[in-house]
Design a protein around this motif. Sequence first.
Motif, PDB file in Angstrom:
ATOM      1  N   TRP A  63      71.625  29.136  -0.986  1.00 56.35           N
ATOM      2  CA  TRP A  63      73.020  28.774  -1.257  1.00 56.35           C
ATOM      3  C   TRP A  63      73.594  29.425  -2.500  1.00 56.35           C
ATOM      4  N   ARG A  97      69.253  22.180   4.746  1.00 56.44           N
ATOM      5  CA  ARG A  97      68.909  22.078   3.333  1.00 56.44           C
ATOM      6  C   ARG A  97      67.690  21.179   3.104  1.00 56.44           C
ATOM      7  N   ARG A 134      64.225  22.437   1.315  1.00 54.25           N
ATOM      8  CA  ARG A 134      63.843  21.863   0.029  1.00 54.25           C
ATOM      9  C   ARG A 134      62.451  21.239   0.100  1.00 54.25           C
TER      10      ARG A 134
END
Length: 278
Positions: A179, A217, A221
């Motif tokens: 991102w 995401r 992560r």
Amino acid sequence: MTQNHVSRKSGYRDYSHTQGKVGKAAGRTSRDRARRELSQNFLVDSDAVESIVRVADPNGLVWEPGAGEGALTIALAQRGAHVIAYEIDPLPAGRLAARTRGHTGIRVVRGDFTRARPPREPFAVVGNIPFSATAEIVNWCLTAPALTSATLLTQREYARKRTGDYGRWSLVTVATWPWFTWELRGRVDRTAFRPVPAVDAAILRIDRRPHPLVGDRETFRALVELGFSGVGGSIGASLRTRFPKANAALAAAGIAPDTVVAYVHPDQWIALHAAIFG
């Protein structure tokens, strides 16, 4: 909140231990104590101010943490930016407010930048930030939904670690890589500040990617955090605790299973995520 400032020709936490020891004669006055408590290092080099502004390339709305007495604030406004200048120390905040009274491109806010609610419209962050609160300010920027970029004057060691300049990559950088881009955009010698800090600074540029490189995401992560968990001493050993076919995914991403996790490039993490999650 500790503040670093820009004063003519003009840092927040992880690296505060690198500041020089203060002798008994230092910090005698209230202003001396304020500078120490607020991590104030005023930028006094006009070339350094110009370098930051050039890298920031400001336009539209800009939020500035640790504005001090406003050398960077005014330089940003002169480039056409509309600057919201945050300063927690009442003395320089008052001076800056008085100095810029009537300037339609500058609004001074006396307060803690990291506690402010970010704007909903697109904006950039530009600042000579307090070294002792670097982590807080960077995290604020990364979690602000409308942030387009952040140009931050940080300790050089911090900027080098976050941008892979040592040939290694940190968890923060890798976890946000799909991102955001992270770039080291210049060095600023410690003699450019008053008082002079113990270390040099650097210009760190963080940009939000127009199109994310990973869609999920949460799984990305979790994958990165598992890899950085340190289990077994290599990325392969860590990933095999959850993914039995980790070696095949690593091979598809071009990563040797025995690689120390810090040496895996962020782009390889994206390929690894694709190999595991499809």
